[in-house]
Design a protein around this motif. Structure first.
Motif, short mmCIF file in Angstrom:
data_model
loop_
_atom_site.label_atom_id
_atom_site.label_comp_id
_atom_site.label_asym_id
_atom_site.label_seq_id
_atom_site.Cartn_x
_atom_site.Cartn_y
_atom_site.Cartn_z
N UNK A 43 -5.99 -12.09 0.09
CA UNK A 43 -4.38 -12.24 0.40
C UNK A 43 -4.15 -11.00 0.80
N UNK A 44 -2.78 -10.82 1.48
CA UNK A 44 -2.26 -9.66 2.23
C UNK A 44 -0.89 -9.62 1.53
N UNK A 45 -0.68 -8.54 1.12
CA UNK A 45 0.61 -8.00 0.31
C UNK A 45 1.58 -7.65 1.35
N UNK A 46 2.28 -8.79 2.18
CA UNK A 46 3.26 -8.46 3.26
C UNK A 46 4.57 -7.68 2.80
N UNK A 47 4.97 -7.68 1.50
CA UNK A 47 6.01 -6.83 1.05
C UNK A 47 5.57 -5.48 1.06
N UNK A 48 4.59 -5.14 0.63
CA UNK A 48 4.05 -3.94 0.55
C UNK A 48 3.75 -3.07 1.90
N UNK A 49 3.45 -3.87 2.85
CA UNK A 49 3.27 -3.39 4.33
C UNK A 49 4.50 -3.55 4.74
N UNK A 50 5.50 -4.22 4.47
CA UNK A 50 6.95 -4.02 5.15
C UNK A 50 7.41 -2.79 4.79
N UNK A 51 7.57 -2.35 3.44
CA UNK A 51 8.06 -1.27 2.85
C UNK A 51 7.27 -0.08 3.57
#
Length: 104
Positions: A48-56
């Motif tokens: 899985x990829x943490x898209x929220x963390x990468x966006x921040x």
């Protein structure tokens, strides 16, 4: 009379049904069935990829982190974590991790 420490072995049909239920559960949670026999199955998951963390991180670094985010998503598409599920005579399902695979 049942002795302590022993269990009655299940029949082949019961074992296959229990394994099938475990595989169905894994598939509903994002796994992909690669192969299956009466007493074994190989399933795979994409990490899985943490898209929220990468966006921040991208917003904080003024889009500097975006290239790392794109490469992470690209690797997620090609890499899969593989598991081998086996069921024994007592109906206990065990999993064993197999090598990561690269899909093209």
């Amino acid at each position: 009379m049942l002795e302590l420490g022993t269990s009655n072995p299940l029949g082949d049909v019961q074992r296959a049904r229990l394994l099938h239920q475990a595989v169905q559960h894994a598939v509903t949670h994002g796994a992909v069935l690669e192969s299956m026999s009466a007493h074994q199955a190989v399933i795979s998951y994409r990490p899985s990829t943490s898209h929220r963390r990468h966006a921040v991180a991208s917003a904080c670094s003024l889009c500097g982190w975006a290239s790392a985010w794109v490469s992470t998503v690209a690797m997620r598409v090609t890499r899969r974590r593989r598991l081998q599920l086996s069921i024994d005579d007592s109906g206990v399902i065990t999993s064993r991790s197999l090598a990561l695979t690269q899909q093209r």
